[in-house]
Enzyme design. Sequence first.
Site, PDB file in Angstrom:
ATOM      1  N   TYR A  67       8.011 -12.062   1.545  1.00 12.98           N
ATOM      2  CA  TYR A  67       8.425 -10.635   1.863  1.00 12.98           C
ATOM      3  C   TYR A  67       8.512 -10.500   3.321  1.00 12.98           C
ATOM      4  N   GLN A  69       9.047  -8.167   6.212  1.00 14.62           N
ATOM      5  CA  GLN A  69       8.965  -6.724   6.691  1.00 14.62           C
ATOM      6  C   GLN A  69       8.690  -6.808   8.180  1.00 14.62           C
ATOM      7  N   GLY A  75       4.888  -3.950  13.375  1.00 14.08           N
ATOM      8  CA  GLY A  75       4.384  -4.288  12.135  1.00 14.08           C
ATOM      9  C   GLY A  75       3.709  -3.231  11.411  1.00 14.08           C
ATOM     10  N   THR A  76       3.241  -2.178  12.300  1.00 12.55           N
ATOM     11  CA  THR A  76       2.634  -0.844  11.562  1.00 12.55           C
ATOM     12  C   THR A  76       3.721  -0.022  11.523  1.00 12.55           C
ATOM     13  N   GLY A 109       4.605 -14.852   5.284  1.00 12.04           N
ATOM     14  CA  GLY A 109       3.961 -15.936   4.719  1.00 12.04           C
ATOM     15  C   GLY A 109       4.971 -16.953   4.056  1.00 12.04           C
ATOM     16  N   GLN A 258     -34.204 -13.294   6.260  1.00 12.00           N
ATOM     17  CA  GLN A 258     -33.111 -14.151   5.450  1.00 12.00           C
ATOM     18  C   GLN A 258     -32.681 -13.231   4.298  1.00 12.00           C
ATOM     19  N   HIS A 314     -13.230  -4.830   6.291  1.00 10.65           N
ATOM     20  CA  HIS A 314     -14.162  -5.062   7.544  1.00 10.65           C
ATOM     21  C   HIS A 314     -15.669  -5.268   7.169  1.00 10.65           C
ATOM     22  N   GLU A 352      -1.441  -6.443   5.715  1.00  3.02           N
ATOM     23  CA  GLU A 352      -1.146  -5.246   4.511  1.00  3.02           C
ATOM     24  C   GLU A 352      -1.710  -3.999   5.185  1.00  3.02           C
ATOM     25  N   ARG A 454     -14.288   6.433   6.050  1.00  3.75           N
ATOM     26  CA  ARG A 454     -15.255   5.590   5.831  1.00  3.75           C
ATOM     27  C   ARG A 454     -16.354   6.238   4.998  1.00  3.75           C
TER      28      ARG A 454
HETATM   29  C1  LIG Z   1      -8.447 -16.069  -4.564  1.00  7.26           C
HETATM   30  C2  LIG Z   1      -8.123 -15.361  -3.332  1.00  7.26           C
HETATM   31  C3  LIG Z   1      -9.112 -14.686  -2.662  1.00  7.26           C
HETATM   32  C4  LIG Z   1      -9.136 -14.130  -1.534  1.00  7.26           C
HETATM   33  C5  LIG Z   1      -7.832 -13.688  -0.802  1.00  7.26           C
HETATM   34  C6  LIG Z   1      -7.933 -12.511  -0.052  1.00  7.26           C
HETATM   35  C7  LIG Z   1      -7.434 -11.335  -0.141  1.00  7.26           C
HETATM   36  C8  LIG Z   1      -6.403 -11.455  -1.626  1.00  7.26           C
HETATM   37  C9  LIG Z   1      -5.485 -10.451  -1.964  1.00  7.26           C
HETATM   38  C10 LIG Z   1      -3.868 -10.654  -1.783  1.00  7.26           C
HETATM   39  C11 LIG Z   1      -3.611 -11.330  -0.566  1.00  7.26           C
HETATM   40  C12 LIG Z   1      -2.787 -12.528  -1.027  1.00  7.26           C
HETATM   41  C13 LIG Z   1      -1.782 -12.836  -0.326  1.00  7.26           C
HETATM   42  C14 LIG Z   1      -1.286 -12.035   0.782  1.00  7.26           C
HETATM   43  C15 LIG Z   1      -1.263 -12.370   2.095  1.00  7.26           C
HETATM   44  C16 LIG Z   1      -0.759 -11.870   3.107  1.00  7.26           C
HETATM   45  C17 LIG Z   1       0.003 -10.578   2.561  1.00  7.26           C
HETATM   46  C18 LIG Z   1       0.678  -9.761   3.833  1.00  7.26           C
HETATM   47  C19 LIG Z   1       1.892  -9.146   3.676  1.00  7.26           C
HETATM   48  C20 LIG Z   1       1.845  -8.216   4.707  1.00  7.26           C
HETATM   49  O1  LIG Z   1       1.281  -7.997   5.809  1.00  7.26           O
HETATM   50  S1  LIG Z   1       3.465  -7.350   4.629  1.00  7.26           S
HETATM   51  C21 LIG Z   1       3.505  -6.139   5.866  1.00  7.26           C
HETATM   52  C22 LIG Z   1       2.387  -5.310   5.680  1.00  7.26           C
HETATM   53  N1  LIG Z   1       2.756  -4.040   6.528  1.00  7.26           N
HETATM   54  C23 LIG Z   1       2.342  -2.905   6.559  1.00  7.26           C
HETATM   55  O2  LIG Z   1       1.349  -2.355   5.619  1.00  7.26           O
HETATM   56  C24 LIG Z   1       2.673  -1.787   7.350  1.00  7.26           C
HETATM   57  C25 LIG Z   1       1.667  -0.733   7.756  1.00  7.26           C
HETATM   58  N2  LIG Z   1       2.326   0.479   8.113  1.00  7.26           N
HETATM   59  C26 LIG Z   1       2.845   1.543   6.843  1.00  7.26           C
HETATM   60  O3  LIG Z   1       2.691   1.472   5.781  1.00  7.26           O
HETATM   61  C27 LIG Z   1       3.390   2.825   7.472  1.00  7.26           C
HETATM   62  O4  LIG Z   1       4.186   2.486   8.620  1.00  7.26           O
HETATM   63  C28 LIG Z   1       2.560   3.843   7.501  1.00  7.26           C
HETATM   64  C29 LIG Z   1       1.803   4.183   6.428  1.00  7.26           C
HETATM   65  C30 LIG Z   1       1.677   3.542   8.502  1.00  7.26           C
HETATM   66  C31 LIG Z   1       3.327   4.895   8.102  1.00  7.26           C
HETATM   67  O5  LIG Z   1       4.689   4.908   7.030  1.00  7.26           O
HETATM   68  P1  LIG Z   1       5.724   6.072   7.573  1.00  7.26           P
HETATM   69  O6  LIG Z   1       6.009   5.621   8.974  1.00  7.26           O
HETATM   70  O7  LIG Z   1       6.905   5.870   6.605  1.00  7.26           O
HETATM   71  O8  LIG Z   1       5.075   7.221   7.333  1.00  7.26           O
HETATM   72  P2  LIG Z   1       5.352   8.634   7.674  1.00  7.26           P
HETATM   73  O9  LIG Z   1       4.545   9.073   8.675  1.00  7.26           O
HETATM   74  O10 LIG Z   1       6.841   8.931   7.736  1.00  7.26           O
HETATM   75  O11 LIG Z   1       4.816   9.273   6.312  1.00  7.26           O
HETATM   76  C32 LIG Z   1       3.859   9.239   6.005  1.00  7.26           C
HETATM   77  C33 LIG Z   1       3.609   9.709   4.534  1.00  7.26           C
HETATM   78  O12 LIG Z   1       4.434   8.685   3.674  1.00  7.26           O
HETATM   79  C34 LIG Z   1       3.120   8.335   2.966  1.00  7.26           C
HETATM   80  N3  LIG Z   1       2.925   7.177   2.563  1.00  7.26           N
HETATM   81  C35 LIG Z   1       3.013   6.260   3.510  1.00  7.26           C
HETATM   82  N4  LIG Z   1       3.066   5.097   2.736  1.00  7.26           N
HETATM   83  C36 LIG Z   1       3.025   5.108   1.700  1.00  7.26           C
HETATM   84  C37 LIG Z   1       2.870   4.380   0.359  1.00  7.26           C
HETATM   85  N5  LIG Z   1       2.801   2.947   0.724  1.00  7.26           N
HETATM   86  N6  LIG Z   1       2.674   4.932  -0.791  1.00  7.26           N
HETATM   87  C38 LIG Z   1       2.801   6.307  -0.758  1.00  7.26           C
HETATM   88  N7  LIG Z   1       3.066   7.232   0.111  1.00  7.26           N
HETATM   89  C39 LIG Z   1       2.924   6.521   1.354  1.00  7.26           C
HETATM   90  C40 LIG Z   1       1.885   8.993   3.774  1.00  7.26           C
HETATM   91  O13 LIG Z   1       0.790   9.436   2.899  1.00  7.26           O
HETATM   92  C41 LIG Z   1       2.230  10.350   4.148  1.00  7.26           C
HETATM   93  O14 LIG Z   1       2.443  11.097   3.382  1.00  7.26           O
HETATM   94  P3  LIG Z   1       2.286  12.762   3.944  1.00  7.26           P
HETATM   95  O15 LIG Z   1       2.389  13.629   2.604  1.00  7.26           O
HETATM   96  O16 LIG Z   1       3.353  12.959   4.929  1.00  7.26           O
HETATM   97  O17 LIG Z   1       0.825  12.952   4.406  1.00  7.26           O
HETATM   98  C1  LIG Z   2      -2.197 -13.574   8.305  1.00  5.85           C
HETATM   99  C2  LIG Z   2      -1.281 -12.702   8.253  1.00  5.85           C
HETATM  100  C3  LIG Z   2      -0.179 -12.886   7.339  1.00  5.85           C
HETATM  101  C4  LIG Z   2       0.692 -11.906   7.369  1.00  5.85           C
HETATM  102  N1  LIG Z   2       1.697 -11.856   6.580  1.00  5.85           N
HETATM  103  C5  LIG Z   2       2.877 -11.047   6.405  1.00  5.85           C
HETATM  104  C6  LIG Z   2       3.862 -11.088   5.599  1.00  5.85           C
HETATM  105  O1  LIG Z   2       3.737 -11.939   4.550  1.00  5.85           O
HETATM  106  N2  LIG Z   2       4.879 -10.426   5.629  1.00  5.85           N
HETATM  107  C7  LIG Z   2       4.913  -9.333   6.524  1.00  5.85           C
HETATM  108  O2  LIG Z   2       5.884  -8.633   6.434  1.00  5.85           O
HETATM  109  N3  LIG Z   2       4.104  -9.203   7.656  1.00  5.85           N
HETATM  110  C8  LIG Z   2       2.831 -10.140   7.439  1.00  5.85           C
HETATM  111  N4  LIG Z   2       1.919  -9.978   8.456  1.00  5.85           N
HETATM  112  C9  LIG Z   2       2.110  -9.022   9.474  1.00  5.85           C
HETATM  113  C10 LIG Z   2       1.056  -7.937   9.322  1.00  5.85           C
HETATM  114  O3  LIG Z   2       1.514  -7.075   8.281  1.00  5.85           O
HETATM  115  C11 LIG Z   2       0.973  -6.983  10.870  1.00  5.85           C
HETATM  116  O4  LIG Z   2       0.416  -7.917  11.754  1.00  5.85           O
HETATM  117  C12 LIG Z   2       0.225  -5.731  10.524  1.00  5.85           C
HETATM  118  O5  LIG Z   2       0.978  -4.923   9.729  1.00  5.85           O
HETATM  119  C13 LIG Z   2       0.011  -5.106  11.995  1.00  5.85           C
HETATM  120  O6  LIG Z   2       1.099  -4.984  12.631  1.00  5.85           O
HETATM  121  P1  LIG Z   2       1.295  -5.671  14.194  1.00  5.85           P
HETATM  122  O7  LIG Z   2       0.643  -6.883  13.986  1.00  5.85           O
HETATM  123  O8  LIG Z   2       2.472  -5.179  14.437  1.00  5.85           O
HETATM  124  O9  LIG Z   2       0.255  -4.736  15.045  1.00  5.85           O
HETATM  125  P2  LIG Z   2       0.534  -3.428  15.614  1.00  5.85           P
HETATM  126  O10 LIG Z   2       1.323  -2.508  14.741  1.00  5.85           O
HETATM  127  O11 LIG Z   2       1.276  -3.661  17.075  1.00  5.85           O
HETATM  128  O12 LIG Z   2      -0.697  -2.859  15.835  1.00  5.85           O
HETATM  129  C14 LIG Z   2      -1.660  -3.402  17.055  1.00  5.85           C
HETATM  130  C15 LIG Z   2      -2.811  -2.582  17.198  1.00  5.85           C
HETATM  131  O13 LIG Z   2      -2.405  -1.345  17.414  1.00  5.85           O
HETATM  132  C16 LIG Z   2      -3.375  -0.334  17.079  1.00  5.85           C
HETATM  133  N5  LIG Z   2      -2.428   0.458  16.069  1.00  5.85           N
HETATM  134  C17 LIG Z   2      -1.119   0.533  16.000  1.00  5.85           C
HETATM  135  N6  LIG Z   2      -0.707   1.403  15.409  1.00  5.85           N
HETATM  136  C18 LIG Z   2      -1.511   2.496  15.345  1.00  5.85           C
HETATM  137  C19 LIG Z   2      -1.761   3.695  15.058  1.00  5.85           C
HETATM  138  N7  LIG Z   2      -0.545   4.542  14.332  1.00  5.85           N
HETATM  139  N8  LIG Z   2      -2.839   4.364  14.869  1.00  5.85           N
HETATM  140  C20 LIG Z   2      -4.058   3.780  15.591  1.00  5.85           C
HETATM  141  N9  LIG Z   2      -3.993   2.485  16.159  1.00  5.85           N
HETATM  142  C21 LIG Z   2      -2.745   1.771  15.839  1.00  5.85           C
HETATM  143  C22 LIG Z   2      -4.314  -1.028  16.043  1.00  5.85           C
HETATM  144  O14 LIG Z   2      -5.469  -1.267  16.554  1.00  5.85           O
HETATM  145  C23 LIG Z   2      -3.700  -2.368  15.625  1.00  5.85           C
HETATM  146  O15 LIG Z   2      -4.266  -3.430  15.416  1.00  5.85           O
HETATM  147  C24 LIG Z   2       0.837 -10.920   8.386  1.00  5.85           C
HETATM  148  C25 LIG Z   2      -0.037 -10.623   9.385  1.00  5.85           C
HETATM  149  C26 LIG Z   2      -1.234 -11.719   9.237  1.00  5.85           C
HETATM  150  C27 LIG Z   2      -2.098 -11.801  10.478  1.00  5.85           C
END
Ligand SMILES: CC/C=C\C/C=C\C/C=C\C/C=C\C/C=C\CCCC(=O)SCCNC(=O)CCNC(=O)[C@H](O)C(C)(C)COP(=O)(O)OP(=O)(O)OC[C@H]1O[C@@H](n2cnc3c(N)ncnc32)[C@H](O)[C@@H]1OP(=O)(O)O
Ligand SMILES: Cc1cc2nc3c(=O)[nH]c(=O)nc-3n(C[C@H](O)[C@H](O)[C@H](O)COP(=O)(O)OP(=O)(O)OC[C@H]3O[C@@H](n4cnc5c(N)ncnc54)[C@H](O)[C@@H]3O)c2cc1C
Length: 593
Positions: A67, A69, A75-76, A109, A258, A314, A352, A454
Site C-alpha cells: 500500500y 501512499q 505522510g499526514t 512495507g 513491581q 501510546h 497509520e 483522550r
Molecule cells: C500479531 C501482530 C501483533 C501486533 C502488531 C501491531 C499492530 C497490528 C495491526 C496492524 C498492523 C499490521 C501491519 C501494518 C503495518 C504497517 C502499516 C502502516 C501503513 C501506513 O502507514 S499507510 C499510510 C497511513 N497514513 C495515514 O494514516 C495518513 C494520515 N492522514 C490522514 O488520514 C488524512 O490526511 C487526515 C485524516 C489527517 C486528513 O484528511 P484530509 O486531508 O482528506 O482531511 P480533510 O481535512 O479534507 O477532511 C477531514 C474530514 O474528512 C473526514 N475523514 C478524514 N479521514 C477519514 C476517514 N478515513 N474516514 C472517514 N472520514 C474521514 C474527517 O472526519 C473530516 O470530516 P469533517 O466532517 O470535515 O470533520
Molecule cells: C514502521 C512504519 C511503517 C509504515 N508503513 C507504511 C506503509 O506501508 N504505507 C504507507 O503509505 N506509509 C507507511 N508508513 C508511513 C506512515 O504512514 C507515516 O510515517 C505517517 O503517516 C506520518 O507521516 P510522516 O512520517 O510524513 O510525518 P509528518 O506527517 O511529516 O508529521 C511529522 C510530525 O509532525 C506533526 N504533525 C504533522 N501534521 C500535523 C497536524 N496536522 N497536526 C499536528 N501535528 C502534526 C506530528 O508530530 C508528526 O509526528 C509507515 C511508517 C512507519 C514508521
Amino acid sequence: MEHAPKAIDVTNDVEMRTFNFFTMGIDGHPLGLHLDMAIPTILNNADEEQQKDWLPKAANREFIATYAQTEMGHGTNLKKLETTATYDPKTQEFVLNSPTITSTKWWPGNLGKSSNYAVVMAQLYTQGKCHGAHPFFVQLRDLNTHKPLKGITVGDIGPKFGMNTVDNGFLQFDHVRTPRRSMFMKHAKVLPDGRYVPPVHDKLNYSAMVFIRAAIVSGMAYHLLVTSTIAVRYSAIRRQGEITPGAGEVKVLDYQTQQHRIFPQLARGLAFRLSGQYIMKLYTQTMDDIRNGDISAVPDLHALSCGLKAVTTHHAALGLEQCRMACGGHGYSQASGFPLHYSVAVGACTYEGENMVMLLQTARHLMKIAKAIRAGQSPKSNKIVDYLFHKGPPKCLIDQAYDTNYRNVLESFEHLARRQTLEVYDKLVQLQQQGRNYEQAWNDCAVELCKATRAHVRTFLARTFVEEIDKISDLSIKSVLQDLLQLYLYYEVTECATGLLEDGFMTGQQHKYAKKKIYEALEKIRPNAVSIVDSFDFQDRELHSVLGRRDGNVYENLLKWAQSSPLNKTDVLPFHHKYLGKMMEEARQRSKI
Ligand SMILES: CC/C=C\C/C=C\C/C=C\C/C=C\C/C=C\CCCC(=O)SCCNC(=O)CCNC(=O)[C@H](O)C(C)(C)COP(=O)(O)OP(=O)(O)OC[C@H]1O[C@@H](n2cnc3c(N)ncnc32)[C@H](O)[C@@H]1OP(=O)(O)O
Ligand SMILES: Cc1cc2nc3c(=O)[nH]c(=O)nc-3n(C[C@H](O)[C@H](O)[C@H](O)COP(=O)(O)OP(=O)(O)OC[C@H]3O[C@@H](n4cnc5c(N)ncnc54)[C@H](O)[C@@H]3O)c2cc1C
C-alpha cells in the site's frame, strides 16, 4: 587505538536480515501489507469486475501487493501528496509520475524487495482538473524476473528503529502508463472519455487505513499481554533482596512497586483487547453498510478508530517500557524479547496516522457534538457519545459504599470528558469571537482538543471493559477478571486525577480512596498473576524471550543464549591482536621507557 574495530560485515548483516525476513515473525513478513492493506483495499474499493479479476489472485498469493501512499515529503497531509495520475483519453490510460524528489513513495512495507504490485495513492487529474488522492492498482515488477518494470525505480529505504525484517521501500514513477481500469472504481470513476464521477463520500478511499487503525487496537493488546507475560513470569522466578530480614530473598513480584509497574499493563491489555473486538465489529458492519449504500456510520467509525488507535498505541509504548524496566539488567538484553516487541509496537504510534493527528481527527467529531449540545439539541441515540449530552452528578461518588457495576467511576470519566469537550469548544468559540479565524483558533486549542479526545476514549475503554466483564457467567473467571477491572478503573482515575480535581468534582479524600482500591487490587491479583498470564497460552516461540519461558528455566537458558552469540564462536576474536592486543603491547613498551 588506531582504528575502531571493523564494522560487522555488511554482507553478513544483509544475509541476516534476509534470513529473518522469511521467518514470518512478529517483526513483520513479506505479506504483511498484502494481507492487511492491499486485500482490504480490493475488497472495499474495487468494483465488481475488478474484484473478480484481482481478489482470487490476491487471496491465492499469485502476486504480492503493498500500500504505497506516504511520500518522502508527505505522510499526514494527503491533500499534498505529489505523485500524479493523469488521464489520457486518447489511449484510455493513466500516466503515473513522480514529479519531485519529495514525491518519491517512501515507507510502504514490503515495497523495497518483495512486492510486485502496489495500491498507489496519487492525485488524479482528468480533463485538466485535479480530483484529489485516489487509489490505483499498479504492477511494479515483472512476475517472472521480479525486475522493476520500465519507468519504475524501487528499493529498500535502509535500516530502521525496528522491524528490520520488513523491506520498507521507496518508489518513483517516470511517466509510467497504466490502463484506465487500474483505478479502483467502486466509489469514484473516470469514464473512457475522461469524465470524473465522484464518490458518495470522499473518504471511502481511505477505508484501508481505517481497517489497520481498528486492527492496531487489538495489536496493542497483544503487545501488552505478551510483555506483561514476560515480566510477570520473570518476576516470579527472580529473587532479589529481603522484605523480612533473615527470611530469605523474595521473588521481586512480591514488591508492591513491581506489581504497580506490571499489573496495570496486564489490565490495559485486556481493556484494549475488548475494545479492539468492538471497533473491528464496527468496522466490518460499516463496510457492509457501505456496500448497501448506507454511509451514516462512516464518521463514527473514523472518529472512534482514530482515538482508540492513538490512545492504545501510546499506552502500549509506555507499558512495554515499564515491563522492560521492571526486569532489571536482563530486561535490557535482546534475550528478554523486550527490544523486539518494543521496536515493533512503537511503530504504530506513527504509522497509520501519527497519534497527534489522529487525536485531532476525533476532536473534530467531538466539537460537532459540543456545538449540538450548546445549541440545545438532543442526543441522536449513539451509545458512544450520548453521555456527552447528559448532565452527570455534580460531585464524584466513587467512594460511595456500593458502586453497582462501577457506575460512579464511569460517571467520573464521563464528567471529565464532557467538561473537557465543552470547555475547549467554548474556548474555540471565544477565540473566533475575538477575531481569530477557525484554523488559528483550532491550532491554539489543539493540546486541549487532544485532552478531550483522550478523556472520551478513556470513557469508552472503561465502559466497554465493565460491560464485557459483566457478561461473563463463569464466576471463577469473572472474579479474577474483576480484580483486573478494579485495578484498571482506579488506576485510570489516578491517571486523570488532575482533570477530576481541577474543578473540584473529586476531592483529595476520594483520590486517596482510588489509590487504596489500586493497592487492594494489586494484592488480590498477586496470587493469580502467573496463572493469569499462563492462561493466555502464548508459545515460547512467539514470546521470543528467555525471561518469559513457560518452564521458568531462565538462568540455564540465558547462559546458553549468550554462548550461542556469534561473538563467542572463538575465545579470542580476530580483531584482538590487531587492535587491542597491539595497543596494550605498545602501552607496556612505552611504560618500560
Ligand atoms: C500479531 C501482530 C501483533 C501486533 C502488531 C501491531 C499492530 C497490528 C495491526 C496492524 C498492523 C499490521 C501491519 C501494518 C503495518 C504497517 C502499516 C502502516 C501503513 C501506513 O502507514 S499507510 C499510510 C497511513 N497514513 C495515514 O494514516 C495518513 C494520515 N492522514 C490522514 O488520514 C488524512 O490526511 C487526515 C485524516 C489527517 C486528513 O484528511 P484530509 O486531508 O482528506 O482531511 P480533510 O481535512 O479534507 O477532511 C477531514 C474530514 O474528512 C473526514 N475523514 C478524514 N479521514 C477519514 C476517514 N478515513 N474516514 C472517514 N472520514 C474521514 C474527517 O472526519 C473530516 O470530516 P469533517 O466532517 O470535515 O470533520
Ligand atoms: C514502521 C512504519 C511503517 C509504515 N508503513 C507504511 C506503509 O506501508 N504505507 C504507507 O503509505 N506509509 C507507511 N508508513 C508511513 C506512515 O504512514 C507515516 O510515517 C505517517 O503517516 C506520518 O507521516 P510522516 O512520517 O510524513 O510525518 P509528518 O506527517 O511529516 O508529521 C511529522 C510530525 O509532525 C506533526 N504533525 C504533522 N501534521 C500535523 C497536524 N496536522 N497536526 C499536528 N501535528 C502534526 C506530528 O508530530 C508528526 O509526528 C509507515 C511508517 C512507519 C514508521
